[in-house]
Design an enzyme around this catalytic site. Structure first.
Site, PDB file in Angstrom:
ATOM      1  N   ARG A 144      18.521 -62.459  19.841  1.00  0.00           N
ATOM      2  CA  ARG A 144      18.248 -64.058  19.743  1.00  0.00           C
ATOM      3  C   ARG A 144      17.033 -64.579  19.948  1.00  0.00           C
ATOM      4  NH1 ARG A 144      23.800 -65.723  20.231  1.00  0.00           N
ATOM      5  NH2 ARG A 144      24.991 -64.219  21.456  1.00  0.00           N
ATOM      6  N   ARG A 172      26.186 -63.795  17.760  1.00  0.00           N
ATOM      7  CA  ARG A 172      27.077 -65.163  17.725  1.00  0.00           C
ATOM      8  C   ARG A 172      26.861 -66.367  17.984  1.00  0.00           C
ATOM      9  NH1 ARG A 172      31.974 -63.622  21.056  1.00  0.00           N
ATOM     10  NH2 ARG A 172      32.882 -62.677  19.170  1.00  0.00           N
ATOM     11  N   HIS A 213      21.987 -54.447  20.182  1.00  0.00           N
ATOM     12  CA  HIS A 213      22.029 -55.280  21.111  1.00  0.00           C
ATOM     13  C   HIS A 213      20.834 -54.803  22.068  1.00  0.00           C
ATOM     14  CE1 HIS A 213      23.402 -57.307  24.997  1.00  0.00           C
ATOM     15  NE2 HIS A 213      23.406 -58.345  24.066  1.00  0.00           N
ATOM     16  N   TYR A 234      16.447 -67.647  32.227  1.00  0.00           N
ATOM     17  CA  TYR A 234      17.567 -66.697  32.524  1.00  0.00           C
ATOM     18  C   TYR A 234      16.484 -65.548  33.404  1.00  0.00           C
ATOM     19  CZ  TYR A 234      20.449 -67.592  28.615  1.00  0.00           C
ATOM     20  OH  TYR A 234      21.427 -68.213  27.540  1.00  0.00           O
TER      21      TYR A 234
END
Length: 687
Positions: free
Chosen positions: A376, A406, A436, A469
Site C-alpha cells: 500500500r 484490497r 505482503h 500507525y
C-alpha cells in the site's frame, strides 16, 4: 451447536468486539471532542469494509446452500443472524454517540445545522452555493417503464424522490426518481457566521439538495425525499492462472466490483414506505436493512474533524515525529548502517528516514540495484519518485507491486504503470499469493566487493499511514539477513528452488513451522522446569492450528502474553487449557500495527519483526516475512516496547474467556503506552 464447548471465539464476532472498542473511544469523555468525531468516522469505515467483504462472504455461502459448521461452532445461517443483530445494535449506539458528541460540540461553537435553522443571510449564501456549484453536477434519474432502475454504486449516497403532478388524483401511484449526492463535492458546506457570533456552522450537502430538489423536476411536486446508501460485495475473484495480463484482469474485476451483489441497505429512518419497498424489491434486500436516525455514512466526519478551523483545544496535542538520532548528523546513511543496525519506531520516529535512504541510494554512483516490495503506497509517495529516479539513472530497480491489496488496487495499478515508464522492472508477485512482506534491498559496490543493505518493516512503505500507525522498521547490513533478502527476491521474481533460510521465516513455505518450533521450544523448557515465556504483538490471531499450539504451551506452563489489536479467536484464562494466556488490545490515538514476537529461550532471548499476523491467509496464502533482530541492544529496545504495551492501564482492554473485553484496571498509576512511547529514545531504555 453448543457454544459452551467451543474452544474458540468466532472471527467475525471478535471483529465486532474490536469495532466496539473503537466506538468506546468515541464515547470516552477523556478524549478531545474532535478526536471523538474521528473515532465515529473510523467505526463507519470499518463497518463498510466488514460488510463488503466478511458479511458478503457469508451471504455467498448462504446463497450456495453451504451449511458446514466452522471451527468456532457456527453455521453461516447462525452466524449471519448474530452479525446482523450485533451490527444493527452497534449502529444504534454509534448514532446515539454521534448526537451526544455534537451536543457537546455545539456548546463549543461547532454545529451542523438543518437548513431551517439558518437565518435569512445564511440561507441566501448557501442557496447561491447550491445554484452555482451543486446544481450543475446533479443528475436526476427517473425510474419508469422506459427508464429502468439505474446502477447504484457501492457506498455512494443517494436521495430517493417521490413526485406527482399537481392534477394527479390522490390515489395515483407516485413517480420515483433517484439523485446521487455528488461525492466530488464536500459533504459539509460552511455557513457564514452570524453577526456577533463566533460559532462555526455547516449544513450537510444532502440537506441542501433536498431543500432545492424541486429545481431538478420542473412541473412536478416532490413530496418525499430521503437519503439511502447501498453496500455491495467488494471481494475480488480472480482467475490468475488464466489471466494473461494480471494488471488488465484486475482492472476488469474492479469494473465488475461496481456490479457486486447488494449486501446492505442503509436508509433514512422514516423513509416513505413506497420508496422503501421499491428499493428492497429492486436491490433484493430483506434482512440487512438498517434504518438510521441521523446522517448516513459518518465516515465523512474524518474530513470534517480536520477541516474545522482552529479549536486546537478540542484535538490531541500536536506532535512531530523526530528524525532517528542515528541518522540525524550524517549525510551518509550507508556508513551508519555499516557500523550498526538501526531500529525505528513509527510514528514517533519519522518515516522520512526511509525516504531519504531510497533517495540516497538513487543518487549514489556505487549503488547497483534496488529491490523492494510495495503493498500500500500513499497518494504522493516520495519512495516511488525516488525509485523512478534510480531507474532513470541506470540502476537495476525491481519493484514487487501487489495489485491485489484490497481497496488499493487502482492506486497500485497507477504506480505500477508509472514505475514501468521510468524503467523499473515491475513484478506482480506469484500466482495465488499476495506479496505482503515489507522489505527493501540495496546492493552497493564497496572496496571491490558488494555489500547488501536491507530494510525490513512491520508496516507498508506508506508515508501517510506511517504518521498514524505504530510500526517498526529495521535497517541492517548483516550478511546473513542480506543473503536471505536476495534469495527472497529471487523466489518472487524468478525461478528458484526452495531456499534454506538462515534467518528469515517466510510464508507460505516455512513461517508457520518456524513459529511452531519456537513455541514448542518454550513448551519443552516449561516441561523441563525452566523459565518459559512468549510475548507476541500483532493485529489479528485467528489460525486454529496456531491457537492450538499456544494452548499446548499454556497447558505446559508457558507464560504467554498476547497484544492483539483486532480479531482474536483464542479464549484466554480457561482452566486446563489457557490459564497461562493473557490477551490485551490497545485502541488509542494511533493504530497499533506492529508485529513483534519475543521468545525467552531459557535466557537467550530472541525477538522477531514480522509482516504477518497469525491468520490463515497470512500463514498459507501470502508471501510474508519474519526477521530476527540480532543486535542485543535493539532486542532489548523491542522487549521494552512490548513491556510498555503490557503495562498500559488506560487504553488497554483485556479479553475475557467469554469473548468480551474489559478495561484493564489495577493499582498502578495511570500509564498510557502511546504517550510513554513519545519519549524517544527513552522508550529504548524503559524498565
Amino acid at each position: 451447536m453448543n457454544k459452551q464447548l467451543s474452544h474458540y471465539v468466532n472471527r467475525d464476532l471478535s471483529w465486532i468486539e474490536f469495532n466496539r472498542r473503537v466506538l468506546q473511544e468515541a464515547q470516552d469523555l477523556n478524549n478531545p471532542l474532535l478526536e471523538r468525531v474521528k473515532f465515529l468516522a473510523i467505526v463507519s469505515s470499518n463497518l463498510d469494509e466488514f460488510m463488503s467483504v466478511r458479511v458478503a462472504g457469508i451471504q455467498d455461502q448462504l446463497r450456495a446452500g453451504y451449511t458446514k459448521i466452522d471451527f468456532t461452532g457456527y453455521t453461516p445461517a447462525g452466524l449471519w443472524k448474530r452479525l446482523i443483530k450485533r451490527t444493527t445494535q452497534m449502529v444504534q449506539d454509534q448514532y446515539k454517540t454521534y448526537r451526544e458528541v455534537f451536543r457537546s460540540l455545539g456548546k463549543e461553537g461547532i454545529a451542523i445545522r438543518e437548513f431551517e435553522e439558518l437565518n435569512a443571510s445564511q440561507k441566501k449564501t448557501v442557496s447561491e452555493y447550491f445554484h452555482e456549484i451543486v446544481f450543475p453536477v446533479l443528475t436526476p434519474m427517473a425510474v419508469d417503464q422506459s427508464r429502468p432502475f439505474p446502477l447504484l454504486h457501492t457506498k455512494e449516497l443517494y436521495l430517493s424522490v417521490l413526485l406527482k403532478r399537481e392534477d394527479d388524483p390522490e390515489d395515483e401511484e407516485p413517480l420515483f426518481a433517484i439523485v446521487q449526492v455528488p461525492s466530488i463535492l464536500p459533504r459539509f458546506v460552511p455557513v457564514p457566521g452570524r453577526i456577533n457570533s463566533k460559532k462555526t456552522e455547516f449544513v450537510l450537502l444532502e440537506e441542501l439538495i433536498e431543500q432545492f430538489i424541486d429545481t431538478l423536476f420542473n412541473g412536478y411536486m416532490t413530496f418525499a425525499v430521503h437519503p439511502f446508501r447501498l453496500t455491495r460485495n467488494a471481494d475480488l475473484s480472480l482467475n490468475e492462472d488464466g489471466a494473461e495480463d494480471l494488471l488488465e484482469e484486475i482492472e476488469k474485476e474492479l469494473r465488475r466490483r461496481r456490479w457486486g451483489v447488494p449486501v446492505r441497505l442503509e436508509v433514512d429512518r422514516g423513509m416513505h414506505p413506497y420508496s422503501l419497498e421499491l428499493l428492497k424489491e429492486e436491490l433484493e434486500i430483506e434482512d440487512n436493512l438498517i434504518e438510521i436516525d441521523g446522517p448516513l455514512d459518518l465516515s465523512f466526519l474524518m474530513k470534517f474533524a480536520h477541516a474545522v478551523p482552529g479549536y486546537d483545544n478540542l484535538r490531541y496535542e500536536k506532535t512531530e515525529p523526530i528524525y532517528p538520532q542515528e541518522f540525524d548528523e550524517t549525510d551518509d546513511m550507508f556508513e551508519v548502517i555499516r557500523q550498526r543496525d538501526v531500529l525505528m519506531y513509527h510514528p514517533y520516529e519519522s518515516f522520512e528516514a526511509v525516504n531519504d535512504f531510497v533517495m540516497q541510494a538513487a543518487y549514489d554512483n556505487d549503488v547497483l540495484a534496488i529491490k523492494m516490495t510495495l503493498y500500500r503506497v500513499s497518494g504522493h509517495s516520495a519512495l516511488v519518485q525516488a525509485l523512478a529516479k534510480a531507474a532513470e539513472s541506470g540502476k537495476q530497480v525491481t519493484v514487487v507491486v501487489e495489485l491485489k491489496a484490497r481497496f488499493d488496487e487502482e492506486r497500485n495499478i497507477a504506480w505500477a504503470r508509472q514505475l514501468e515508464k521510468a524503467g523499473c522492472h515491475v513484478v506482480y508477485g506469484l500466482v495465488g499469493l499476495k506479496t505482503h512482506a515489507k522489505i527493501m534491498l540495496v546492493v552497493r559496490r564497496e572496496q571491490g566487493t558488494l555489500r547488501r543493505y536491507v530494510h525490513v518493516g512491520t508496516g507498508n512503505y506508506n508515508d501517510s499511514t506511517a504518521t498514524l500507525y505504530t510500526d517498526i522498521g529495521l535497517f541492517t547490513s548483516h550478511p546473513i539477513i542480506g543473503g536471505d533478502a536476495s534469495a527472497l527476491f529471487n523466489e518472487v521474481t524468478g525461478y528458484s528452488s526452495p531456499y534454506d533460510w538462515k534467518a528469515f521465516g517466510v510464508a507460505p513455505t516455512d513461517l508457520k513451522e518456524k513459529l511452531f518450533r519456537l513455541i514448542d521450544r518454550e513448551r519443552n523448557n516449561a516441561l523441563a522446569g525452566l523459565p518459559a515465556r512468549i510475548v507476541a504483538k500483532m493485529n489479528s490471531l485467528s489460525n486454529q492450528e496456531m491457537i492450538d499450539k499456544l494452548y499446548e504451551a499454556s497447558a505446559a506452563g508457558v507464560k504467554i502474553e498476547l497484544i492483539v489489536r483486532g480479531v482474536c479467536c483464542l479464549r484466554p484464562g480457561v482452566l486446563g487449557r489457557s490459564e497461562n494466556i493473557k490477551v490485551i488490545s490497545i485502541v488509542d490515538r494511533y493504530l497499533e500495527h506492529a508485529r513483534v514476537m519475543y521468545f525467552h529461550n531459557n535466557g537467550d532471548e530472541e525477538v522477531y519483526l514480522s509482516s504477518a499476523d497469525w491468520m490463515t491467509r497470512n500463514l498459507t496464502r501470502r508471501i510474508e516475512l519474519m526477521c530476527p533482530v540480532f543486535d542485543p541492544d535493539l532486542r532489548r529496545a523491542l522487549i521494552n516496547m512490548l513491556q510498555l504495551n503490557l503495562n498500559d492501564n488506560v487504553k488497554s482492554r483485556e479479553l475475557q474467556p467469554n469473548g468480551s473485553y474489559v478495561r484493564v484496571q489495577n493499582d498502578m498509576l495511570p500509564f498510557r503506552s502511546q504517550f510513554a512511547a513519545r519519549a524517544i529514545p527513552q522508550w529504548k531504555n524503559y524498565m
